[in-house]
Design a protein around this motif. Sequence first.
Motif, mmCIF file in Angstrom:
data_model
loop_
_atom_site.group_PDB
_atom_site.id
_atom_site.type_symbol
_atom_site.label_atom_id
_atom_site.label_comp_id
_atom_site.label_asym_id
_atom_site.label_seq_id
_atom_site.Cartn_x
_atom_site.Cartn_y
_atom_site.Cartn_z
ATOM 1 N N ASN A 150 0.834 -1.204 0.000
ATOM 2 C CA ASN A 150 0.000 0.000 0.000
ATOM 3 C C ASN A 150 0.866 1.249 0.000
ATOM 4 O OD1 ASN A 150 -2.544 -0.851 -0.187
ATOM 5 N ND2 ASN A 150 -3.205 -0.191 1.838
ATOM 6 N N ARG A 151 1.582 1.426 1.083
ATOM 7 C CA ARG A 151 2.482 2.557 1.263
ATOM 8 C C ARG A 151 3.709 2.027 1.993
ATOM 9 N NH1 ARG A 151 -2.252 4.492 2.846
ATOM 10 N NH2 ARG A 151 -1.704 4.821 5.022
ATOM 11 N N PRO A 152 4.714 2.846 2.205
ATOM 12 C CA PRO A 152 5.960 2.312 2.780
ATOM 13 C C PRO A 152 5.776 1.500 4.051
ATOM 14 C CG PRO A 152 6.311 4.545 2.014
ATOM 15 C CD PRO A 152 4.852 4.271 1.818
ATOM 16 N N ARG A 153 4.819 1.884 4.919
ATOM 17 C CA ARG A 153 4.725 1.198 6.215
ATOM 18 C C ARG A 153 3.564 0.212 6.318
ATOM 19 N NH1 ARG A 153 5.931 6.401 8.891
ATOM 20 N NH2 ARG A 153 8.190 6.464 9.148
ATOM 21 N N VAL A 154 2.704 0.162 5.320
ATOM 22 C CA VAL A 154 1.536 -0.712 5.426
ATOM 23 C C VAL A 154 1.391 -1.545 4.150
ATOM 24 C CG1 VAL A 154 0.262 0.780 7.006
ATOM 25 C CG2 VAL A 154 -0.019 1.065 4.538
ATOM 26 N N ARG A 156 -6.492 -9.867 14.488
ATOM 27 C CA ARG A 156 -5.552 -9.375 15.507
ATOM 28 C C ARG A 156 -4.123 -9.649 15.055
ATOM 29 N NH1 ARG A 156 -3.007 -13.201 18.634
ATOM 30 N NH2 ARG A 156 -3.970 -15.269 18.782
ATOM 31 N N GLN A 157 -3.227 -8.761 15.494
ATOM 32 C CA GLN A 157 -1.809 -9.005 15.249
ATOM 33 C C GLN A 157 -1.372 -10.236 16.028
ATOM 34 O OE1 GLN A 157 1.012 -5.862 15.873
ATOM 35 N NE2 GLN A 157 -0.105 -4.418 14.571
ATOM 36 N N MET A 158 -0.527 -11.074 15.410
ATOM 37 C CA MET A 158 -0.097 -12.310 16.064
ATOM 38 C C MET A 158 0.629 -12.027 17.365
ATOM 39 S SD MET A 158 -1.183 -14.829 14.314
ATOM 40 C CE MET A 158 -0.215 -16.224 14.858
ATOM 41 N N SER A 159 1.262 -10.857 17.454
ATOM 42 C CA SER A 159 2.038 -10.537 18.658
ATOM 43 C C SER A 159 1.182 -9.915 19.752
ATOM 44 C CB SER A 159 3.178 -9.572 18.303
ATOM 45 O OG SER A 159 2.639 -8.408 17.690
ATOM 46 N N GLN A 160 -0.125 -9.686 19.481
ATOM 47 C CA GLN A 160 -0.992 -9.050 20.467
ATOM 48 C C GLN A 160 -2.215 -9.918 20.726
ATOM 49 O OE1 GLN A 160 -1.873 -5.089 19.138
ATOM 50 N NE2 GLN A 160 0.290 -4.512 18.969
ATOM 51 N N SER A 161 -2.937 -9.599 21.798
ATOM 52 C CA SER A 161 -4.101 -10.416 22.168
ATOM 53 C C SER A 161 -5.427 -9.744 21.811
ATOM 54 C CB SER A 161 -4.070 -10.705 23.680
ATOM 55 O OG SER A 161 -4.050 -9.486 24.395
ATOM 56 N N ARG A 162 -5.391 -8.452 21.469
ATOM 57 C CA ARG A 162 -6.641 -7.716 21.242
ATOM 58 C C ARG A 162 -7.202 -7.994 19.848
ATOM 59 N NH1 ARG A 162 -7.475 -1.128 21.461
ATOM 60 N NH2 ARG A 162 -9.722 -1.153 21.114
ATOM 61 N N PRO A 218 6.145 -5.487 9.345
ATOM 62 C CA PRO A 218 6.010 -6.762 8.636
ATOM 63 C C PRO A 218 5.198 -7.743 9.477
ATOM 64 C CG PRO A 218 8.080 -6.741 9.838
ATOM 65 C CD PRO A 218 7.318 -5.493 10.253
ATOM 66 N N GLU A 219 4.176 -7.215 10.184
ATOM 67 C CA GLU A 219 3.422 -8.040 11.131
ATOM 68 C C GLU A 219 2.602 -9.110 10.409
ATOM 69 O OE1 GLU A 219 3.470 -7.973 14.393
ATOM 70 O OE2 GLU A 219 4.833 -6.270 14.559
ATOM 71 N N SER A 220 2.396 -10.240 11.121
ATOM 72 C CA SER A 220 1.451 -11.260 10.663
ATOM 73 C C SER A 220 0.150 -11.093 11.439
ATOM 74 C CB SER A 220 2.013 -12.663 10.908
ATOM 75 O OG SER A 220 3.146 -12.882 10.124
ATOM 76 N N TYR A 221 -0.965 -11.517 10.824
ATOM 77 C CA TYR A 221 -2.284 -11.326 11.431
ATOM 78 C C TYR A 221 -3.053 -12.649 11.443
ATOM 79 C CZ TYR A 221 -1.570 -6.292 11.113
ATOM 80 O OH TYR A 221 -1.073 -5.023 11.268
ATOM 81 N N SER A 262 5.146 -10.632 3.193
ATOM 82 C CA SER A 262 6.407 -10.989 2.558
ATOM 83 C C SER A 262 6.790 -9.875 1.599
ATOM 84 C CB SER A 262 6.278 -12.320 1.813
ATOM 85 O OG SER A 262 5.226 -12.260 0.889
ATOM 86 N N ALA A 263 8.013 -9.361 1.766
ATOM 87 C CA ALA A 263 8.484 -8.263 0.924
ATOM 88 C C ALA A 263 8.800 -8.772 -0.475
ATOM 89 C CB ALA A 263 9.725 -7.635 1.547
#
Length: 940
Positions: free
Chosen positions: A656-660, A686-692, A720-723, A746-747
Amino acid sequence: MGLVFGLLWLFTGFLQGVHGQGVYAPPTVRIVHSGQACNVEEERYSERVYTIREGETLELQCLVTGHPRPQIRWTKTAGGASDRQGDSSLHNETLKIQTITRHQGGRYYCKAENGLGSPAIRSIRVDVYYLDDPVITVHQSVGEAKEQFYFERTVFLRCVANSNPPVHYTWRRGREVLTQGSDSGVEIYEPFFTQGETKILKLKNLRPQDYADYTCISSVRNVCGIGDKSAHFSLNNRTAPPSIKLLLDDPLVVNPGETITLVCVASGGDPPPTLTWVKAGGEELPKRSVINGGTLTIPGVTVDDGGAYSCVASNNVGNPAKKSTTILVRGLRKGRFWITPDPYHNDDNIQIGREVKISCQVEATPPEELQFSWLKNGRPLRSSERMVITHTDTDVSPGTTNLDIIDLKFTDFGTYTCVASLRNGGIPEISIDVNISSTTVPPELTVPRGRSHLIAQEGDTVDLQCLVSGKPKPIILWSRVEESGAAAAAAAALMPDGSAQTESYDGVLRINNVTREMSGTYRCQTSQYNGFNVKPREALIQLVVQFPPTVEPVYTEIRQALGRAFSLTCRLLRAHPARLLRYEWKLGSRLLTVGQFSDQKDDTSYHVRALNREGYGEYTCDITNEAGAGRCTFLVTGKAYPPEFYYDTYSALWQNRPRVYGFKLQWTQMEPNAVDRILAYRLGIRQMSQSRWWEQEIPMEATIQKGELLTYNLTELVKPESYLVRLTPITRYGEGDATERIITYSAPVNPHLREFQCGFEDEALCLFSQDKTDEFDWTRHSAATRDTKYTPNTGPSSDHTGSKQGFYMYIETSRPRLEGDKARLLSPTFNMNSKTTSSSSVNNNPTYCFAFFYHMYGKHIGALNVFLRQKGQTVTDTSVWSLTGNQGDRWRQAKVNIHPTTAFQMVMEGVRGAGIEGDIAIDDVTIEEGECKDPPPNSE
């Protein structure tokens, strides 16, 4: 997820899928490898052979397509019959074997099934390469004496190494390489029948110069990086096979608990032999054994430690020397007795004037040390004319002693004791008392009244009883009577504890937790030992085990829309007793109907004409007999089936853009018409690293068809988060079953992530763009939608995979295009990996492989050019690939290595030829880090 999440969702609407099957597709399978392969080659078209070095990690991945998502299973056919554990299965996309061994070579199969069509199966053969250290063994032969002093001696040096692939051998004497014909006194036998595993060096008529140092070098020619290995042997005039002596008695007789030491010494052999101890039959040495050179010590010896032990000496010259000894651990076991009345009388009773024989039997180790003595009423008894004591030969085991009382008198009544002992002592005696009196009578066997036919229910504890009279009372032996029929006989022959026969001292056989398999006829009979030696008395007891009805289905879930009719059926499989069976249908605790089975019927059904809301719930059907009930359970629900995520979306992920980044989420609905119409989906993420969890509803305006592909675009996903994404269908009934999947970023180009690839399947063109300075544009097309007015005899009739629906890019060369007009397509900009660009050395810049498929068919084809555009302080275009002219009506692949030093783009330039039959097409563009592997022709 950061920023105001709800506002950032982009709902793109739904792609209308094809009715019926839609995107449902049977599975396809491809096996790819990663990790430590030395070589991968195609063999006989269909089979792939993957070569790996022993000790490396095998990693194979099963890539599947198909919808619904196929279940994957890895299995193996072993390379050898010994590798039975290889038959186990692995349900995973990736098969990983750390530190692979030679026995794990063989053919591995990946099987994918999704219930549509036939399962897809692919196999790959794994060849494990290894080279063991070679071993040199020496054998010598001595010819006949010539005169009195001369012996002709020939020596063979044999070199053996286990390997895959077959090993190549080289012999050296000192530093000199020996070859066939290099020395008239030397012959070299090549391996013939042994598949390249041995090589023999023959030294004929041994000469002084043959006493030397020999080296055997084994080689597999460095395949898989396996280096050569060597073994050495020094041949001299003392070289001789081993010989040994045992410094101990044979057999060695010991008492339990003693410590024994077996000593073996080498009495000859050069080089000095190594000594090992082994137990006969391949048994392991006792765990507490201590070995020190040729000395074996076993502390606290037990009866189980008895047996034959061998000392083996080996020095690789001649055959190993072996000497054995037997350890006998003293012991007495299994004392038995029996009384034999005078065989010339028909009745078995003990009477005055008759002859009576008392026999005692004991197993002894060692048997020759066994001795018996007899006592009468506690006093020693000697053999006489009327009291004849005899013993069997001590070599016969078990040992037996007999006391013959001839012409029994009243004074002979009393207690007779036979005492067994070992001559050298060290272990306790065994004493057996036998009472002879006027009340000594043979046994009678009966079953208590009413106990010969027993009825029990499964799970009960049952006592089968036989009453035995007589003095002395014998042991009772219980066994099962084989039913008629071979199959039943095999099954019925064993007792509940798995043995063929069970001993009982009180005449009772207790069976705990009795099962239906234990029904049948049981026999009790008197044993011929510990009592009278007469024809066994026996009796039979019939055991009937009742069990509750077995029914099916035990549990079933039924999904129904409101207003529909349906039927539930509960089937009886077996029951005992099978008469007077009743059934009872309930919904929850509410009784619906009851009834009784007729002899002809083995099922019962309950019908619902039109389902209403109160009709949802758990229906049960209980079928009962005297032993209990069997239950069928049916859960009737309006819950929707789970959605089926579609994993074969082409270019599902975009930048999408540099960060997303964004992700095209696609799915079908399992059995959408089974329940009420799906009104909406609840989407959770939810992000894999978070619980919300973040949640929102996706409304459904129309009825979903089976196989219809539904789409929702997820945007603003943070690199580069996984969801984790969860999708739950909602109907009038409420929430249905949810499905989850993980989305991974994946970049496009990153040495640690996957490669960039684009098949032009989505309208965003994977962020490819048209050059604003060219004369015309590339066009996105698929054969299924191409205008029928297009020029014949030019351009492709499908995309490169052969799909009419698949998309590709092409240049349309019809008017108003002129010869020499150019269309340029620009790839996204790829940033160089920061780890490599930080270095000042140009040599550290990575190589990338740029690959694409092209179609250049028509008599007016112009040119296809590829440029590497680098965006440093100035923008530079470098030509990396070019092709002109008609290449035929087929897709071909090009691959080219590129070496960018800064951020870069790839430029695809199509040049119009002399006429309208000049369409050029491209498809499936990839950029991958590393050199191109196996570039096709026309790749430079």
